[in-house]
Motif scaffolding. Structure first.
Motif, PDB file in Angstrom:
ATOM      1  N   HIS A 281       0.821  -1.210   0.000  1.00 25.20           N
ATOM      2  CA  HIS A 281       0.000   0.000   0.000  1.00 25.20           C
ATOM      3  C   HIS A 281       0.857   1.264   0.000  1.00 25.20           C
ATOM      4  O   HIS A 281       0.334   2.366  -0.131  1.00 25.20           O
ATOM      5  CB  HIS A 281      -0.940  -0.001   1.231  1.00 25.20           C
ATOM      6  N   LEU A 282       2.234   1.104   0.204  1.00 20.48           N
ATOM      7  CA  LEU A 282       3.110   2.279   0.160  1.00 20.48           C
ATOM      8  C   LEU A 282       3.984   2.328  -1.093  1.00 20.48           C
ATOM      9  O   LEU A 282       4.734   3.281  -1.278  1.00 20.48           O
ATOM     10  CB  LEU A 282       4.020   2.297   1.408  1.00 20.48           C
ATOM     11  N   ARG A 283       3.936   1.252  -1.874  1.00 25.34           N
ATOM     12  CA  ARG A 283       4.767   1.269  -3.083  1.00 25.34           C
ATOM     13  C   ARG A 283       4.275   2.302  -4.076  1.00 25.34           C
ATOM     14  O   ARG A 283       5.060   2.965  -4.746  1.00 25.34           O
ATOM     15  CB  ARG A 283       4.773  -0.114  -3.719  1.00 25.34           C
ATOM     16  N   GLN A 284       2.945   2.493  -4.261  1.00 21.87           N
ATOM     17  CA  GLN A 284       2.385   3.493  -5.166  1.00 21.87           C
ATOM     18  C   GLN A 284       1.326   4.271  -4.402  1.00 21.87           C
ATOM     19  O   GLN A 284       0.719   3.752  -3.450  1.00 21.87           O
ATOM     20  CB  GLN A 284       1.749   2.818  -6.401  1.00 21.87           C
ATOM     21  N   PRO A 285       1.073   5.490  -4.837  1.00 24.81           N
ATOM     22  CA  PRO A 285       0.024   6.257  -4.151  1.00 24.81           C
ATOM     23  C   PRO A 285      -1.359   5.683  -4.451  1.00 24.81           C
ATOM     24  O   PRO A 285      -1.537   4.956  -5.415  1.00 24.81           O
ATOM     25  CB  PRO A 285       0.195   7.670  -4.727  1.00 24.81           C
ATOM     26  N   PRO A 286      -2.379   6.006  -3.668  1.00 22.25           N
ATOM     27  CA  PRO A 286      -3.734   5.482  -3.941  1.00 22.25           C
ATOM     28  C   PRO A 286      -4.264   6.027  -5.262  1.00 22.25           C
ATOM     29  O   PRO A 286      -3.775   7.027  -5.772  1.00 22.25           O
ATOM     30  CB  PRO A 286      -4.553   5.994  -2.735  1.00 22.25           C
ATOM     31  N   PRO A 287      -5.255   5.321  -5.842  1.00 21.37           N
ATOM     32  CA  PRO A 287      -5.741   5.757  -7.174  1.00 21.37           C
ATOM     33  C   PRO A 287      -6.266   7.181  -7.189  1.00 21.37           C
ATOM     34  O   PRO A 287      -6.109   7.890  -8.182  1.00 21.37           O
ATOM     35  CB  PRO A 287      -6.860   4.751  -7.472  1.00 21.37           C
ATOM     36  N   HIS A 288      -6.863   7.640  -6.081  1.00 23.53           N
ATOM     37  CA  HIS A 288      -7.438   8.991  -6.117  1.00 23.53           C
ATOM     38  C   HIS A 288      -6.331  10.073  -6.047  1.00 23.53           C
ATOM     39  O   HIS A 288      -6.624  11.249  -6.192  1.00 23.53           O
ATOM     40  CB  HIS A 288      -8.432   9.166  -4.935  1.00 23.53           C
ATOM     41  N   LEU A 289      -5.037   9.633  -5.788  1.00 27.63           N
ATOM     42  CA  LEU A 289      -3.935  10.608  -5.757  1.00 27.63           C
ATOM     43  C   LEU A 289      -2.997  10.492  -6.957  1.00 27.63           C
ATOM     44  O   LEU A 289      -2.043  11.258  -7.073  1.00 27.63           O
ATOM     45  CB  LEU A 289      -3.109  10.447  -4.460  1.00 27.63           C
TER      46      LEU A 289
END
Length: 327
Positions: A281-289
């Motif tokens: 969950h920290l490798r890429q930002p969340p989809p809304h960001l």
């Protein structure tokens, strides 16, 4: 010819003066006749006088050589001058002209002279090119003259003090010179007083006694037991030459670290799996960001408002939603 004998010749007897005058006349005549044969008429037998009398110096020897050349005919003695009533003696036959025989050597000497002209002409341009540097060097020399001239008056003004200092120095010389003889006369008494002083010294003081001239034999060299150290001190004892075997190298358990210290434990060689990479969950930002919202991707369209105006054309007011109203 208006030639006067030198003072040395005028001190000779009259017969020898005649020889010198004849030799000088022959030398001057050869300059006019260009070395042609000459016949000299003299009231004395000059040749016989030269042969009978030894040459007193170099000048008379030169006259003898000039009047007795091997190729010239002997000069006949002339009779004493006859009175005016006697008829003149018939002139001797003129010598053959030597100018014709001198022409071929002159003609043969012309080609070398002509061949020497081109080198002389070729040497003229370097000389001409050397003239401007010399001319350009003249103004510095001329400009250096006034300082030299201005330096002359101080030098001239310094001369009178030097000249005035000379008389005191000269007047001081006689007292010094007069003081020298007393000093010189005092030297022999001093020299003669030295032997009595030497003889007045007692014999036992002129040289030290024999037992003091050299040290006693037992002090000339140290005793044998002190010349070298004793054998037990020349080298250290065997047990001190090298360290004991147990100190030459460290013990086996200290040569290398223990096995459990050579490398770190397995759990410390690499980080744990949960720390090697960040969580998913920290490798890429969340989809809304990952992308901005749609209303921020492009700016909103402007709002156009047409308001009436007292003067055409109509006034157009542009306003963005996020900006205050302006006219």
């Amino acid at each position: 010819m208006g030639i006067v004998l030198d003072p040395i010749c005028r001190g000779w007897p009259e017969c020898v003066q005649a020889i010198a005058a004849t030799a000088i006349s022959v030398d001057e005549g050869q300059k006019i006749t260009f070395g042609a044969p000459m016949i000299v008429h003299t009231p004395h037998t000059v040749r016989n006088i030269l042969l009978q009398r030894e040459a007193p110096n170099f000048a008379l020897l030169h006259n003898k050589c000039s009047l007795s050349p091997p190729s010239s005919p002997p000069s006949p003695p002339s009779s004493p001058p006859s009175p005016p009533s006697s008829p003149p003696s018939p002139p001797s036959s003129p010598p053959s002209p030597p100018l014709i025989s001198a022409v071929p050597p002159l003609i043969s000497a012309v080609p070398p002279l002509i061949s020497a002209v081109p080198p002389l002409i070729s040497a003229v341009p370097p000389l001409i090119s050397a003239v401007p540097p010399l001319i350009s060097a003249v103004p510095p020399l001329i400009s250096a003259v006034p300082p030299l001239i201005s330096a002359v008056p101080p030098l001239i003004s310094a001369v009178p003090p030097l000249i005035s200092a000379v008389p005191p120095l000269i007047s001081a010389v006689p007292p010094l010179i007069s003081a020298v003889p007393p000093l010189i006369s005092a030297v022999p008494p001093l020299i003669s007083a030295v032997p009595p002083l030497i003889s007045a010294v007692p014999p036992h003081l002129r040289q030290p006694p024999p037992h003091l001239r050299q040290p006693p034999p037992h002090l000339r060299q140290p005793p044998p037991h002190l010349r070298q150290p004793p054998p037990h001190l020349r080298q250290p004892p065997p047990h001190l030459r090298q360290p004991p075997p147990h100190l030459r190298q460290p013990p086996p358990h200290l040569r290398q670290p223990p096995p459990h210290l050579r490398q770190p434990p397995p759990h410390l060689r690499q980080p744990p799996p949960h720390l090697r990479q960040p969580p998913p969950h920290l490798r890429q930002p969340p989809p809304h960001l990952r992308q901005p919202p749609p209303h921020l991707r492009q700016p909103p369209p402007p709002i156009f408002t047409i308001l009436p105006s007292h003067h055409p054309p109509p006034l157009i007011i542009t306003r963005w939603p996020d900006q205050p109203r302006s006219c």
